[in-house]
Design an enzyme around this catalytic site. Sequence first.
Site, PDB file in Angstrom:
ATOM      1  N   HIS A 249      -3.777  -4.623  -0.387  1.00  0.00           N
ATOM      2  CA  HIS A 249      -3.345  -5.286   0.845  1.00  0.00           C
ATOM      3  C   HIS A 249      -3.415  -6.800   0.647  1.00  0.00           C
ATOM      4  O   HIS A 249      -4.500  -7.380   0.734  1.00  0.00           O
ATOM      5  CB  HIS A 249      -4.244  -4.878   2.016  1.00  0.00           C
ATOM      6  CG  HIS A 249      -4.046  -3.479   2.460  1.00  0.00           C
ATOM      7  ND1 HIS A 249      -3.099  -3.122   3.398  1.00  0.00           N
ATOM      8  CD2 HIS A 249      -4.659  -2.331   2.092  1.00  0.00           C
ATOM      9  CE1 HIS A 249      -3.144  -1.813   3.590  1.00  0.00           C
ATOM     10  NE2 HIS A 249      -4.083  -1.313   2.809  1.00  0.00           N
TER      11      HIS A 249
ATOM     12  N   GLU B 100      -2.543  -9.099   2.605  1.00  0.00           N
ATOM     13  CA  GLU B 100      -2.946  -9.744   3.859  1.00  0.00           C
ATOM     14  C   GLU B 100      -4.454  -9.675   4.088  1.00  0.00           C
ATOM     15  O   GLU B 100      -4.980 -10.335   4.983  1.00  0.00           O
ATOM     16  CB  GLU B 100      -2.182  -9.122   5.034  1.00  0.00           C
ATOM     17  CG  GLU B 100      -2.680  -7.771   5.510  1.00  0.00           C
ATOM     18  CD  GLU B 100      -2.267  -6.597   4.637  1.00  0.00           C
ATOM     19  OE1 GLU B 100      -2.584  -5.465   5.028  1.00  0.00           O
ATOM     20  OE2 GLU B 100      -1.627  -6.806   3.583  1.00  0.00           O
TER      21      GLU B 100
ATOM     22  N   CYS C 170       0.842  -1.199   0.000  1.00  0.00           N
ATOM     23  CA  CYS C 170       0.000   0.000   0.000  1.00  0.00           C
ATOM     24  C   CYS C 170       0.882   1.257   0.000  1.00  0.00           C
ATOM     25  O   CYS C 170       1.633   1.474  -0.939  1.00  0.00           O
ATOM     26  CB  CYS C 170      -0.980  -0.036   1.171  1.00  0.00           C
ATOM     27  SG  CYS C 170      -2.356   1.140   0.996  1.00  0.00           S
TER      28      CYS C 170
END
EC number: 4.3.2.10
Length: 211
Positions: free
Chosen positions: A186, A188, A79
């Site tokens: 992102h 994750e 990001c």
Amino acid sequence: MIGIIDYGMGNLYSVSKALERLRYEYIISDDPKELKNAKGLILPGVGSFKDAMHILRETGLAKFVCEAVNEGTPLLGICLGMQLLFDESEENGLTEGLGLLSGRVVRIPGVTADGNRYKVPHMGWNRLVFRHPSPLLQNVEEGHVYFVHSYYVVTDDDDVVLASSFYNVEVPAVVGKGNVYGTQFHPEKSGEIGMKILQNYASIIEGKGSM
């Protein structure tokens, strides 16, 4: 071991939990001496480019990151962390970045060519479109990943853009050159696709993926 760089502006919890799910050893640290022991680095980030670069420079982490990359250590920016890899950003005035990749960070216009407004920040799931092969994208599908951002990268170096997404403008979603990688989204928080990208990054660190 993966070193997560803590400079006070990162999504440390979600990144570390993703690595735990993948059973990868990691440390979270703001100390270059500790991070130097890591085989690969992750530079997360949420917030202002200008503030982030100020902190990275004041703490000596900017110098450390650049030296580590020059010595061959793999680096993944996430990001804001991806945006910091580039030359400069126009957010809150022109600010110099780490300069590891060629390009400038600019604001998503929020207005179409026809004058219609659309929402900024870009927040939600968008589809990846692959541009160039990379070990980071090995066995990854062109599915949807999760974005939260108001700025995006523009670059004249087409080879750097490994995958794009579209939000009225073409957004470099995955970038990479040499041992430097980045995702605007992102990973994750992006389900199986994101976890596979993190898994591939760990393989790169271990020397199982070609750079």
